[in-house]
Design a protein around this motif. Structure first.
Motif, PDB file in Angstrom:
ATOM      1  N   UNK A 197     -56.790 -36.406  11.065  1.00  0.00           N
ATOM      2  CA  UNK A 197     -55.476 -35.972  10.604  1.00  0.00           C
ATOM      3  C   UNK A 197     -55.680 -34.772   9.688  1.00  0.00           C
ATOM      4  N   UNK A 198     -54.861 -33.754   9.863  1.00  0.00           N
ATOM      5  CA  UNK A 198     -54.855 -32.612   8.953  1.00  0.00           C
ATOM      6  C   UNK A 198     -53.478 -32.542   8.322  1.00  0.00           C
ATOM      7  N   UNK A 199     -53.449 -32.500   6.992  1.00  0.00           N
ATOM      8  CA  UNK A 199     -52.200 -32.395   6.252  1.00  0.00           C
ATOM      9  C   UNK A 199     -52.217 -31.068   5.502  1.00  0.00           C
ATOM     10  N   UNK A 200     -51.203 -30.259   5.734  1.00  0.00           N
ATOM     11  CA  UNK A 200     -51.079 -28.954   5.086  1.00  0.00           C
ATOM     12  C   UNK A 200     -50.122 -29.089   3.908  1.00  0.00           C
ATOM     13  N   UNK A 201     -50.575 -28.679   2.729  1.00  0.00           N
ATOM     14  CA  UNK A 201     -49.783 -28.821   1.512  1.00  0.00           C
ATOM     15  C   UNK A 201     -49.698 -27.484   0.782  1.00  0.00           C
ATOM     16  N   UNK A 202     -48.676 -27.350  -0.052  1.00  0.00           N
ATOM     17  CA  UNK A 202     -48.542 -26.129  -0.848  1.00  0.00           C
ATOM     18  C   UNK A 202     -49.246 -26.251  -2.190  1.00  0.00           C
ATOM     19  N   UNK A 203     -49.662 -27.463  -2.537  1.00  0.00           N
ATOM     20  CA  UNK A 203     -50.288 -27.695  -3.837  1.00  0.00           C
ATOM     21  C   UNK A 203     -51.285 -28.848  -3.704  1.00  0.00           C
ATOM     22  N   UNK A 204     -52.558 -28.571  -3.970  1.00  0.00           N
ATOM     23  CA  UNK A 204     -53.586 -29.603  -3.824  1.00  0.00           C
ATOM     24  C   UNK A 204     -53.458 -30.728  -4.851  1.00  0.00           C
ATOM     25  N   UNK A 205     -52.585 -30.569  -5.833  1.00  0.00           N
ATOM     26  CA  UNK A 205     -52.404 -31.634  -6.824  1.00  0.00           C
ATOM     27  C   UNK A 205     -51.787 -32.892  -6.201  1.00  0.00           C
ATOM     28  N   UNK A 215     -55.358 -29.254   3.608  1.00  0.00           N
ATOM     29  CA  UNK A 215     -55.455 -27.797   3.628  1.00  0.00           C
ATOM     30  C   UNK A 215     -54.336 -27.208   2.787  1.00  0.00           C
ATOM     31  N   UNK A 216     -54.699 -26.335   1.857  1.00  0.00           N
ATOM     32  CA  UNK A 216     -53.689 -25.704   1.016  1.00  0.00           C
ATOM     33  C   UNK A 216     -53.185 -24.425   1.672  1.00  0.00           C
ATOM     34  N   UNK A 217     -51.877 -24.340   1.802  1.00  0.00           N
ATOM     35  CA  UNK A 217     -51.217 -23.147   2.338  1.00  0.00           C
ATOM     36  C   UNK A 217     -50.122 -22.756   1.351  1.00  0.00           C
ATOM     37  N   UNK A 218     -50.538 -22.267   0.217  1.00  0.00           N
ATOM     38  CA  UNK A 218     -49.627 -22.070  -0.913  1.00  0.00           C
ATOM     39  C   UNK A 218     -48.520 -21.059  -0.661  1.00  0.00           C
ATOM     40  N   UNK A 223     -41.756 -27.155  -0.021  1.00  0.00           N
ATOM     41  CA  UNK A 223     -42.069 -28.545  -0.295  1.00  0.00           C
ATOM     42  C   UNK A 223     -43.567 -28.713  -0.455  1.00  0.00           C
ATOM     43  N   UNK A 224     -43.990 -29.837  -1.011  1.00  0.00           N
ATOM     44  CA  UNK A 224     -45.420 -30.086  -1.204  1.00  0.00           C
ATOM     45  C   UNK A 224     -46.141 -30.258   0.132  1.00  0.00           C
ATOM     46  N   UNK A 225     -45.544 -31.027   1.036  1.00  0.00           N
ATOM     47  CA  UNK A 225     -46.159 -31.267   2.340  1.00  0.00           C
ATOM     48  C   UNK A 225     -45.494 -30.350   3.345  1.00  0.00           C
ATOM     49  N   UNK A 226     -46.267 -29.437   3.903  1.00  0.00           N
ATOM     50  CA  UNK A 226     -45.718 -28.465   4.837  1.00  0.00           C
ATOM     51  C   UNK A 226     -45.672 -29.044   6.237  1.00  0.00           C
ATOM     52  N   UNK A 227     -46.784 -29.620   6.694  1.00  0.00           N
ATOM     53  CA  UNK A 227     -46.822 -30.258   8.003  1.00  0.00           C
ATOM     54  C   UNK A 227     -48.110 -31.036   8.152  1.00  0.00           C
ATOM     55  N   UNK A 228     -48.210 -31.767   9.250  1.00  0.00           N
ATOM     56  CA  UNK A 228     -49.423 -32.517   9.557  1.00  0.00           C
ATOM     57  C   UNK A 228     -49.657 -32.482  11.055  1.00  0.00           C
ATOM     58  N   UNK A 229     -50.912 -32.682  11.438  1.00  0.00           N
ATOM     59  CA  UNK A 229     -51.255 -32.813  12.849  1.00  0.00           C
ATOM     60  C   UNK A 229     -52.269 -33.942  12.985  1.00  0.00           C
ATOM     61  N   UNK A 230     -52.330 -34.522  14.169  1.00  0.00           N
ATOM     62  CA  UNK A 230     -53.258 -35.629  14.434  1.00  0.00           C
ATOM     63  C   UNK A 230     -53.972 -35.407  15.749  1.00  0.00           C
TER      64      UNK A 230
END
Length: 131
Positions: A73-81, A104-107, A112-119
């Motif tokens: 699973x890959x989760x793309x977020x705007x903030x690693x916190x 993965x951070x994509x600032x 939103x904090x969670x931009x998207x995910x893939x599996x």
């Protein structure tokens, strides 16, 4: 190759609300968090990641798989916190099964904090083509 879509899964803001099955592996791409009741992205990052993971799993289920078949699973977020929130959501969604995961951070993308995910799931031999 088959395209699998799940109309009963929570709505996605991503243009890719489907999965492609080719030769056994299943890729679910670009799912974003939308509350199925309101159609809005929830403000709470924990809810964002859980909805996103469950949306991806709904597509895996439509292909005949489940959480145990998810390999990565890959989760793309705007903030690693939000890493701890992502980890907690994984425990709620996957239980004892722990797929490999990347955060993965994509600032520069999204509000939103969670931009998207893939599996990626492994379902076994490819199904016959529907052609």
């Amino acid at each position: 190759m088959r395209i699998i879509a799940t109309p009963d899964a929570p709505a996605s803001t991503s243009p890719v609300a489907q999965a492609t099955l080719a030769g056994g592996p299943l890729f679910v791409g670009g799912q974003m968090p939308r509350d199925p009741g309101t159609g809005r992205i929830p403000e709470d990052p924990a809810a964002q990641v859980e909805l996103t993971l469950r949306h991806c799993l709904a597509i895996v289920a439509a292909a005949g798989g489940g959480p145990a078949q998810v390999a990565k699973v890959t989760v793309y977020v705007t903030d690693l916190s939000v890493k701890s929130l992502v980890n907690e959501a994984f425990v709620r969604v996957f239980g004892a099964h722990r797929p490999t995961r990347d955060l993965v951070e994509v600032s520069a993308i999204g509000e939103t904090a969670v931009v998207e995910a893939s599996m990626i799931a492994v379902l076994g031999p490819a199904a016959p083509s529907d052609a």
